[in-house]
Design a protein around this motif. Structure first.
Motif, PDB file in Angstrom:
ATOM      1  N   GLU A 151       0.830  -1.205   0.000  1.00 47.13           N
ATOM      2  CA  GLU A 151       0.000   0.000   0.000  1.00 47.13           C
ATOM      3  C   GLU A 151       0.858   1.247   0.000  1.00 47.13           C
ATOM      4  N   ASN A 152       1.921   1.256   0.798  1.00 44.81           N
ATOM      5  CA  ASN A 152       2.812   2.416   0.813  1.00 44.81           C
ATOM      6  C   ASN A 152       3.470   2.620  -0.546  1.00 44.81           C
ATOM      7  N   GLN A 170       3.120   5.946  -2.858  1.00 50.44           N
ATOM      8  CA  GLN A 170       4.308   6.666  -3.318  1.00 50.44           C
ATOM      9  C   GLN A 170       4.318   6.790  -4.845  1.00 50.44           C
ATOM     10  N   SER A 171       3.905   5.740  -5.537  1.00 50.91           N
ATOM     11  CA  SER A 171       3.871   5.796  -6.997  1.00 50.91           C
ATOM     12  C   SER A 171       2.873   6.837  -7.488  1.00 50.91           C
ATOM     13  N   VAL A 172       1.688   6.887  -6.817  1.00 47.89           N
ATOM     14  CA  VAL A 172       0.678   7.866  -7.219  1.00 47.89           C
ATOM     15  C   VAL A 172       1.171   9.286  -6.969  1.00 47.89           C
ATOM     16  N   LEU A 173       1.769   9.519  -5.809  1.00 46.53           N
ATOM     17  CA  LEU A 173       2.283  10.855  -5.505  1.00 46.53           C
ATOM     18  C   LEU A 173       3.401  11.243  -6.465  1.00 46.53           C
ATOM     19  N   ARG A 174       4.268  10.282  -6.766  1.00 50.68           N
ATOM     20  CA  ARG A 174       5.354  10.575  -7.713  1.00 50.68           C
ATOM     21  C   ARG A 174       4.803  10.932  -9.090  1.00 50.68           C
TER      22      ARG A 174
END
Length: 562
Positions: free
Chosen positions: A487-488, A492-496
């Motif tokens: 999940e983390n 992180q991928s979405v935020l990046r």
């Protein structure tokens, strides 16, 4: 002095002619020298002059790049820049746009060229038809190229000396000879060729040039363009037929090809397919744009530059540069000259005749491989790797022949050819033989022995219905293992992705402001400002947006200043 020598050396290299060898439809070769900066139109005009061809808009020049990807030579661009290889250049002269009605062609020499192309399509398995139709087409070829049946010249089994189709059977050869002997006597070569074309144009795959791909479910398919529309073939069934007037837009992104279709009640359907490579997908897109422009538009003034994407300054741009079908027919009607002499090439026996030796094919047209076995559609896709068609990936999964809801399903025959490409020897099946492209059991496709060997080597896909592994709880109960790390990682991928998108938007906005408002006279900025696309964007979108922002900010600035 050294600089002048270098410049003179480069000028001499530009002046050196390039050798171009073009394989014609009768398998003869035309070789000529062209300047290194010559455009494709120059070579095409030389070819048409050599062939004494005036109705030349139906034809084109095809080549294969060093990555084994097929292309049509663009006449408005330089030859050397497109070939991406060193001379001598090897190319093929082929029919690019099949005439919707070959009988309406003005000159006999044009019909003869189209006849040679469709005959090649039949021989290489691209023309899907029943065995009875195949026998009639082959008999027309026999009549056109050897004339009337003569017992003194044509002994028993004479038709078996010739290769008309991907694979022959004795029954089919006897039927070809029977039609030629009893039904076609007295037909001239021109009349036989015209009858052949009239019969061929009634077949659903007339003019088909198949592009291998996969649909969104992972099923193998062929996409093709005909004079009447866009078709999708799976196995020996046509699962989609879209008229050119109903295809509203085509675009591609990487290996993904999208076709937008207008349906009833203003609904829109989007068909999505995956090509083997991005280059193959771009070639598919270009072919679709050109075919739609040629067959759909009323005149060439309606041709517009199309983009592969909706985003500004992104994607490929392409424009069809020739005349459209209606203009070609109107121009052909004005031809007034004595019919040119046609040098027909006599048919050469290709089987059971050891006295005949065949020359090697050019590298752009690989040698046909012969196999006397039933060939599945998966083997067909695999065999495309060495052909002059789009290079496919290896498909090792089962193939289900699916019919989407609302589409027209049509089985051509229980003795149909698979819609393969130029080098695949598709067998002719007898009525008492199993015709399946992988037998179907309860709606699923069963692989043949050759397919099973491929499937055994392929990794097994995970079962989506199986729950994730479970661990015993403290009281013997079953608990699922938590996945906080996954999940983390996802967050992180979405935020990046959001951060990168925001940076790109800011950079694009800054670039637009610099282009539109700054006085910088850098060369690349000046070139962008002079493009018609940027000027249209500047006057239609940027200037109104600037005035709107100025009107909104002006009261605020006055309030702050007071």
């Amino acid at each position: 002095m050294m600089l002048s020598r270098l410049m003179s050396g480069s000028n001499r290299s530009l002046d050196l002619p390039c050798v171009c060898t073009v394989r014609l439809l009768d398998d003869s070769e035309y070789t000529c020298n062209v300047q290194r900066d010559a455009k494709g139109q120059h070579l095409f005009d030389l070819l048409c002059h050599h062939l004494n061809l005036l109705e030349k808009d139906y034809f084109g020049i095809r080549y294969v790049d060093p990555d084994k990807q097929r292309h049509w030579l663009e006449f408005s661009k330089g030859i050397a820049k497109q070939m991406r290889s060193r001379p001598p250049f090897i190319m093929c002269f082929r029919v690019k746009f099949y005439p919707p009605d070959p009988a309406a062609l003005k000159e006999e020499i044009t019909r003869y060229m189209v006849f040679l192309q469709v005959k090649r399509d039949l021989y290489h398995g691209r023309l899907l038809c029943k065995t009875s139709d195949a026998a009639l087409l082959a008999a027309y070829i026999l009549q056109a190229e050897i004339g009337d049946y003569d017992p003194g010249k044509h002994p028993e089994g004479y038709s078996s000396k010739f290769q008309f189709l991907p694979k022959h059977s004795e029954k089919l050869e006897r039927r070809i000879a029977e039609i030629h002997r009893n039904e076609l006597s007295g037909l001239t070569p021109a009349a036989s060729e015209l009858c052949f074309l009239r019969k061929a144009q009634t077949l659903e795959t007339y003019g088909v040039d198949p592009h291998p791909c996969k649909d969104v479910s992972g099923n193998s398919a062929f996409l093709a363009f005909t004079p009447f529309g866009f078709i999708v073939l799976q196995g020996n069934k046509r699962v989609h037929f879209i008229k050119w007037g109903d295809a509203t837009k085509m675009k591609f992104e990487g290996k993904t090809f999208h076709l937008y279709v207008r349906e009833k009640e203003e609904k829109r359907l989007v068909l999505t397919f995956l090509a083997p490579t991005p280059e193959a997908c771009k070639h598919l897109w270009k072919c679709g744009v050109e075919n739609q422009s040629f067959y759909k538009l009323e005149n060439s003034n309606q041709v517009r530059t199309v983009s592969s994407s909706n985003l500004f300054f992104k994607g490929s741009r392409f424009r069809y540069s020739g005349r459209v079908a209606k203009e070609v027919m109107e121009s052909s009607a004005k031809i007034k000259r004595d019919p040119p002499e046609i040098h027909r090439a006599g048919m050469v026996p290709s089987r059971s005749c050891p006295s005949i030796s065949h020359g090697l094919r050019l590298s752009s047209v690989p040698r046909t491989r012969r196999r006397a076995v039933h060939i599945s559609i998966m083997e067909g896709l695999e065999s495309l790797r060495d052909s002059a068609h789009s290079t496919p990936v290896r498909f090792s999964d089962h193939i289900d022949i699916l019919t989407p809801r609302g589409s027209r399903e049509m089985v051509f025959s229980d003795e149909a050819y698979t819609p393969c490409c130029s080098i695949l020897p598709t067998p002719v099946r007898e009525s008492n033989q199993d015709l399946s492209i992988g037998q179907q059991v309860n709606g699923t496709t069963c692989a043949t022995k050759d397919e099973e060997s491929e499937l055994a080597a392929a990794p097994t896909a995970p079962d989506t219905e199986t729950p994730p592994p479970a661990l015993p709880g403290p009281e013997g109960s079953v608990q699922r293992e938590p996945e906080p790390e996954q999940e983390n990682t996802f967050l992180q991928s979405v935020l990046r992705l959001l951060a990168v998108t925001l940076c790109l938007l800011l950079a694009l906005l800054l670039l637009l402001v610099v282009l539109a408002e700054s006085d910088l006279e850098l060369a690349f900025l000046r070139d962008i400002r002079l493009t018609p696309e940027f000027q249209q964007f500047h006057y239609q979108y940027f200037c109104p947006l600037r005035r709107w922002v100025s009107c909104k900010l002006h009261p605020i600035i006055r309030l702050i200043g007071s």
